[in-house]
Design a protein around this motif. Structure first.
Motif, short mmCIF file in Angstrom:
data_model
loop_
_atom_site.label_atom_id
_atom_site.label_comp_id
_atom_site.label_asym_id
_atom_site.label_seq_id
_atom_site.Cartn_x
_atom_site.Cartn_y
_atom_site.Cartn_z
N LYS A 143 24.12 21.59 -4.35
CA LYS A 143 25.58 21.64 -4.48
C LYS A 143 26.17 22.65 -3.50
N ILE A 144 25.56 23.82 -3.36
CA ILE A 144 26.06 24.85 -2.45
C ILE A 144 26.00 24.37 -1.00
N ASN A 145 24.94 23.64 -0.63
CA ASN A 145 24.78 23.16 0.75
C ASN A 145 25.56 21.87 1.02
N ASP A 186 14.29 16.03 -16.54
CA ASP A 186 13.58 16.19 -17.81
C ASP A 186 13.01 17.60 -17.96
N GLY A 187 13.44 18.53 -17.13
CA GLY A 187 12.98 19.91 -17.21
C GLY A 187 11.86 20.22 -16.24
N VAL A 188 11.08 19.21 -15.87
CA VAL A 188 9.97 19.40 -14.93
C VAL A 188 10.24 18.64 -13.63
N ARG A 236 18.34 16.80 5.06
CA ARG A 236 18.74 18.19 4.87
C ARG A 236 18.25 18.77 3.54
N ILE A 237 17.61 17.96 2.71
CA ILE A 237 17.25 18.40 1.36
C ILE A 237 16.00 19.28 1.34
N LYS A 238 15.30 19.39 2.45
CA LYS A 238 14.06 20.17 2.49
C LYS A 238 14.31 21.67 2.29
N GLU A 239 15.42 22.19 2.83
CA GLU A 239 15.70 23.62 2.69
C GLU A 239 15.92 24.03 1.23
N PRO A 240 16.79 23.34 0.47
CA PRO A 240 16.92 23.71 -0.95
C PRO A 240 15.62 23.51 -1.73
N ALA A 241 14.84 22.51 -1.35
CA ALA A 241 13.58 22.27 -2.04
C ALA A 241 12.59 23.41 -1.80
N ASN A 242 12.52 23.90 -0.58
CA ASN A 242 11.62 25.02 -0.28
C ASN A 242 12.05 26.31 -0.98
N LYS A 243 13.36 26.56 -1.01
CA LYS A 243 13.86 27.78 -1.65
C LYS A 243 13.62 27.79 -3.15
N PRO A 267 13.97 23.35 -11.29
CA PRO A 267 14.89 22.22 -11.08
C PRO A 267 16.37 22.61 -11.06
N GLU A 268 16.79 23.53 -11.94
CA GLU A 268 18.19 23.93 -11.98
C GLU A 268 18.60 24.62 -10.69
N ARG A 269 17.74 25.47 -10.18
CA ARG A 269 18.02 26.15 -8.91
C ARG A 269 18.13 25.14 -7.77
#
Length: 107
Positions: free
Chosen positions: A29-31, A41-43, A56-63, A21-23
């Motif tokens: 934020k970077i994108n 909640d950590g999970v 556009r949120i799919k790329e950060p989610a995949n990474k 989640p933190e990543r």
């Protein structure tokens, strides 16, 4: 004022789970993807973003190994899409409002 602009542009509430989640939040934020109402909640991460940025949120989610699930979408674009077959009723209300506004100037 900000909430009015969010409703006019449309926004999506989503849940992201699994992975890191933190990543995921850092990559958003970077994108340049703005998130608000973030609950972590950590999970799972629950947040809201504009409808354009949700695409556009799919790329950060995949990474980051996160799986995105849309909870609900709100705003004018989604309301219009849902009720587009009622365009005659909306047009009638708009004409009535303009008519009352114009006629109130002649009182």
């Amino acid at each position: 004022m900000v909430s009015l602009l969010r409703v006019l542009g449309g926004y999506t509430q989503f849940c992201a789970e699994g992975g890191f989640p933190e990543r995921f939040l850092n990559l958003c934020k970077i994108n340049g993807i703005s998130l608000w109402s973030i609950e972590n909640d950590g999970v799972k991460v629950r947040a809201c973003t504009s409808s354009r940025e949700f695409e556009r949120i799919k790329e950060p989610a995949n990474k980051s190994g996160m799986e995105i699930k849309e909870i609900k979408s709100k705003g004018v674009p989604f309301f219009v899409r849902k009720h587009k077959w009622r365009c005659g009723a909306v047009l009638g209300v708009l004409i009535a409002v303009v008519f009352v506004w114009l006629m109130s100037g002649y009182v």
